[in-house]
Write an enzyme that holds these catalytic residues in place. Structure first.
Site, mmCIF file in Angstrom:
data_model
loop_
_atom_site.group_PDB
_atom_site.id
_atom_site.type_symbol
_atom_site.label_atom_id
_atom_site.label_comp_id
_atom_site.label_asym_id
_atom_site.label_seq_id
_atom_site.Cartn_x
_atom_site.Cartn_y
_atom_site.Cartn_z
ATOM 1 C CB SER A 145 13.599 20.704 12.126
ATOM 2 O OG SER A 145 13.532 20.728 13.068
HETATM 3 N N1 SAH Z 1 11.852 24.844 14.986
HETATM 4 C C1 SAH Z 1 13.037 24.314 14.663
HETATM 5 C C2 SAH Z 1 14.028 23.508 14.601
HETATM 6 C C3 SAH Z 1 14.838 24.504 16.161
HETATM 7 S S1 SAH Z 1 15.895 23.430 16.673
HETATM 8 C C4 SAH Z 1 12.806 24.586 13.077
HETATM 9 O O1 SAH Z 1 12.490 25.441 12.381
HETATM 10 O O2 SAH Z 1 13.876 24.105 12.253
HETATM 11 C C5 SAH Z 1 16.034 23.282 18.297
HETATM 12 C C6 SAH Z 1 15.238 24.048 19.084
HETATM 13 O O3 SAH Z 1 14.625 24.471 21.134
HETATM 14 C C7 SAH Z 1 16.438 25.139 19.062
HETATM 15 O O4 SAH Z 1 16.753 25.902 19.147
HETATM 16 C C8 SAH Z 1 16.757 25.428 20.888
HETATM 17 O O5 SAH Z 1 17.372 25.577 21.295
HETATM 18 C C9 SAH Z 1 15.522 25.054 21.553
HETATM 19 N N2 SAH Z 1 15.296 25.127 22.643
HETATM 20 C C10 SAH Z 1 15.410 23.982 23.117
HETATM 21 N N3 SAH Z 1 14.868 23.740 24.706
HETATM 22 C C11 SAH Z 1 14.396 25.052 24.776
HETATM 23 C C12 SAH Z 1 13.270 25.096 26.108
HETATM 24 N N4 SAH Z 1 13.478 24.252 27.112
HETATM 25 N N5 SAH Z 1 12.694 26.152 25.506
HETATM 26 C C13 SAH Z 1 12.552 26.618 23.980
HETATM 27 N N6 SAH Z 1 13.274 26.457 23.028
HETATM 28 C C14 SAH Z 1 14.365 25.190 23.805
#
Ligand code: SAH
Length: 295
Positions: A145
């Site tokens: 992010s």
């Molecule tokens: N937190 C991260 C950003 C991750 S991007 C950071 O530190 O920058 C969003 C993430 O959400 C992706 O890895 C995706 O696989 C996950 N995601 C989407 N739907 C999800 C769900 N139902 N449960 C867990 N993770 C999920």
């Protein structure tokens, strides 16, 4: 979250006092890598295929550790890959200053952003982009992010209060979990993509952050076995906030989530009583989609 569940395989502490947090910061900053490879970044991970978490990253990482976190050892580490631009504390401080300029005021959050070496959460080939205020691809069509939105969401969730237990949905590479570990006593984070769950474990392991617990599973179900949470933060956007997460919010707790499809907004939900939640819509945002189930 049953047999697929995995815990971060490090010693865990349920309570982290400020002295320990300070130690954390120091051990984290000791892992700063001062060098990086330039590469054009893209904010759209969907355009990329799965990224390689290459061995080069790990060797660069370990060979660049500074024994003294306060030592500005750009020169020392530049001999690892001498022709590459530097990723220094100053670059990260400048990023934090830009995030503050955009309106994030919470000092604890800004300090956490400054303490976490974001470049260690992305491929070494993109390290030079690590402190640009943008999301970047991490493989599997997902992103790390944007620093501004990470800070903003944590600030909103924290609301200048004390956070004991927080839950993050969407661990990705583990960056936000690391930032959260400096503002909350206990951080639980769930990821549905096995390879990213493993990536986050690998990224976080050398930082020895004791108060993060990583789970592999569907975050839409939350973690009923450890509820309630003072704060819940979603890093992926659904059309609405999953009901299970509302139920797992402590009374007085705050949940922040991107909601929507092509157009998304940040939604803040506060639980005011056992059967009462208040919702407000904040600024626009753009996140990868929330999906059901695990892969
Ligand atoms: N937190 C991260 C950003 C991750 S991007 C950071 O530190 O920058 C969003 C993430 O959400 C992706 O890895 C995706 O696989 C996950 N995601 C989407 N739907 C999800 C769900 N139902 N449960 C867990 N993770 C999920």
């Amino acid at each position: 979250m049953t047999k697929n569940e995995k815990r971060f395989p490090l010693q865990l502490s349920s309570v982290m006092d400020s002295a320990k947090q300070q130690t954390h910061r120091q051990s984290i900053s000791a892992h700063l890598v001062k060098t990086a490879t330039p590469q054009t970044a893209t904010q759209n991970a969907a355009k990329h295929g799965a990224s390689k978490q290459d061995a080069a990253k790990n060797s660069l990482r370990s060979s660049s550790l500074s024994p003294n976190p306060t030592t500005k050892s750009d020169q020392t580490s530049s001999n690892v890959v001498s022709s590459r631009p530097l990723v220094s504390d100053g670059v990260r401080r400048a990023m934090v200053a830009r995030v503050a300029q955009q309106g994030v005021k919470d000092r604890l959050v800004l300090a956490a952003l400054e303490a976490i070496p974001r470049h260690l959460f992305i491929e070494s080939g993109m390290s030079s982009q690590a402190y640009v205020d943008a999301s970047l691809p991490i493989g599997h069509h997902q992103t790390i992010s944007q620093p501004y939105i990470v800070a903003r969401m944590i600030e909103i969730m924290r609301n200048d209060g004390k956070l004991n237990r927080v839950l993050e949905i969407g661990t990705g590479c583990g960056y936000q979990a690391a930032v959260l570990s400096l503002v909350a006593k206990e951080v639980y984070s769930i990821e549905r993509i096995k390879a990213l769950h493993e990536l986050a474990k690998n990224n976080l392991r050398p930082m020895r952050i004791a108060n993060i617990r990583l789970h592999y599973g569907d975050g839409m179900l939350g973690l009923p076995q450890v509820e309630p949470f003072d704060g819940i933060i979603l890093a992926a956007a659904g059309m609405e906030v999953p009901k299970a997460l509302l139920e797992q919010l402590a009374i007085g707790g705050r949940l922040i989530a991107p909601v929507g499809g092509a157009k998304q907004v940040l939604q803040l939900i506060q639980r005011t009583a056992k059967h009462e939640w208040q919702s407000s819509i904040l600024e626009q945002c753009h996140f990868v989609p929330l999906h059901q189930g695990v892969i």
